[in-house]
Design a protein around this motif. Structure first.
Motif, mmCIF file in Angstrom:
data_model
loop_
_atom_site.group_PDB
_atom_site.id
_atom_site.type_symbol
_atom_site.label_atom_id
_atom_site.label_comp_id
_atom_site.label_asym_id
_atom_site.label_seq_id
_atom_site.Cartn_x
_atom_site.Cartn_y
_atom_site.Cartn_z
ATOM 1 N N TRP A 3 41.798 45.435 69.174
ATOM 2 C CA TRP A 3 41.994 46.325 70.322
ATOM 3 C C TRP A 3 42.069 45.486 71.584
ATOM 4 O O TRP A 3 41.576 44.360 71.636
ATOM 5 C CB TRP A 3 40.875 47.361 70.425
ATOM 6 C CG TRP A 3 39.495 46.785 70.597
ATOM 7 C CD1 TRP A 3 38.612 46.471 69.603
ATOM 8 C CD2 TRP A 3 38.867 46.435 71.827
ATOM 9 N NE1 TRP A 3 37.467 45.951 70.140
ATOM 10 C CE2 TRP A 3 37.591 45.925 71.511
ATOM 11 C CE3 TRP A 3 39.237 46.502 73.162
ATOM 12 C CZ2 TRP A 3 36.700 45.483 72.480
ATOM 13 C CZ3 TRP A 3 38.345 46.063 74.134
ATOM 14 C CH2 TRP A 3 37.092 45.562 73.775
ATOM 15 N N GLU A 4 42.779 46.027 72.585
ATOM 16 C CA GLU A 4 42.833 45.369 73.882
ATOM 17 C C GLU A 4 43.063 46.411 74.973
ATOM 18 O O GLU A 4 43.681 47.446 74.732
ATOM 19 C CB GLU A 4 43.896 44.278 73.933
ATOM 20 C CG GLU A 4 45.300 44.750 73.666
ATOM 21 C CD GLU A 4 46.305 43.616 73.604
ATOM 22 O OE1 GLU A 4 45.938 42.494 73.192
ATOM 23 O OE2 GLU A 4 47.473 43.873 73.957
ATOM 24 N N GLY A 16 39.121 42.691 71.643
ATOM 25 C CA GLY A 16 38.152 42.427 70.600
ATOM 26 C C GLY A 16 38.676 42.859 69.248
ATOM 27 O O GLY A 16 39.823 43.288 69.110
ATOM 28 N N ALA A 17 37.834 42.749 68.266
ATOM 29 C CA ALA A 17 38.165 43.143 66.900
ATOM 30 C C ALA A 17 36.925 43.792 66.283
ATOM 31 O O ALA A 17 35.798 43.433 66.610
ATOM 32 C CB ALA A 17 38.593 41.945 66.064
ATOM 33 N N PHE A 43 45.712 49.458 69.992
ATOM 34 C CA PHE A 43 44.997 49.254 68.729
ATOM 35 C C PHE A 43 45.992 48.850 67.658
ATOM 36 O O PHE A 43 47.157 49.254 67.701
ATOM 37 C CB PHE A 43 44.348 50.564 68.252
ATOM 38 C CG PHE A 43 43.402 51.182 69.214
ATOM 39 C CD1 PHE A 43 42.059 50.869 69.163
ATOM 40 C CD2 PHE A 43 43.839 52.088 70.166
ATOM 41 C CE1 PHE A 43 41.170 51.452 70.041
ATOM 42 C CE2 PHE A 43 42.963 52.671 71.049
ATOM 43 C CZ PHE A 43 41.628 52.349 70.986
ATOM 44 N N ARG A 44 45.529 48.104 66.673
ATOM 45 C CA ARG A 44 46.314 47.860 65.463
ATOM 46 C C ARG A 44 45.366 47.563 64.312
ATOM 47 O O ARG A 44 44.283 47.006 64.497
ATOM 48 C CB ARG A 44 47.323 46.728 65.638
ATOM 49 C CG ARG A 44 46.700 45.360 65.804
ATOM 50 C CD ARG A 44 47.768 44.321 65.992
ATOM 51 N NE ARG A 44 47.168 43.000 66.159
ATOM 52 C CZ ARG A 44 47.854 41.892 66.253
ATOM 53 N NH1 ARG A 44 49.182 41.927 66.194
ATOM 54 N NH2 ARG A 44 47.252 40.743 66.400
ATOM 55 N N VAL A 64 49.533 50.452 68.594
ATOM 56 C CA VAL A 64 49.574 51.842 69.035
ATOM 57 C C VAL A 64 48.931 51.858 70.409
ATOM 58 O O VAL A 64 47.843 51.327 70.595
ATOM 59 C CB VAL A 64 48.810 52.762 68.067
ATOM 60 C CG1 VAL A 64 48.755 54.184 68.590
ATOM 61 C CG2 VAL A 64 49.429 52.707 66.686
ATOM 62 N N THR A 65 49.599 52.460 71.392
ATOM 63 C CA THR A 65 49.133 52.446 72.779
ATOM 64 C C THR A 65 48.746 53.851 73.219
ATOM 65 O O THR A 65 49.440 54.812 72.915
ATOM 66 C CB THR A 65 50.233 51.898 73.698
ATOM 67 O OG1 THR A 65 50.601 50.587 73.272
ATOM 68 C CG2 THR A 65 49.755 51.832 75.134
ATOM 69 N N THR A 66 47.640 53.942 73.967
ATOM 70 C CA THR A 66 47.180 55.194 74.541
ATOM 71 C C THR A 66 46.575 54.929 75.903
ATOM 72 O O THR A 66 46.316 53.779 76.255
ATOM 73 C CB THR A 66 46.159 55.888 73.618
ATOM 74 O OG1 THR A 66 45.878 57.195 74.114
ATOM 75 C CG2 THR A 66 44.886 55.087 73.480
#
Length: 68
Positions: A3-4, A16-17, A43-44, A64-66
């Motif tokens: 995630w970022e 992070g992960a 996220f991925r 995936v972006t939000t």
């Protein structure tokens, strides 16, 4: 999961992960707090190794972006 969080200039503010230490075919719930405003969160899902905290190259989904 990688995630970022990116700001409006597309610079990474945090990243992070999260790993599922229980292994393949198990579920994992992780509650993350993303309070930053005017940002996007990406996220991925990836395959990786809990013991070394590394992602296996070429195994990640598309990002995936939000927005919060």
């Amino acid at each position: 999961m990688d995630w970022e969080i990116r700001n409006s200039s597309n610079s990474i503010l945090r990243y992070g992960a999260t790993f599922n230490a229980d292994g393949a075919w198990t579920g994992r719930y992780k509650n993350k707090d993303f309070p930053e405003m005017n940002t996007t969160i990406r996220f991925r899902a990836c395959l990786g190794h809990w013991s070394t905290k590394t992602i296996t190259g070429g195994t990640c989904t598309a990002w995936v972006t939000t927005s919060p």
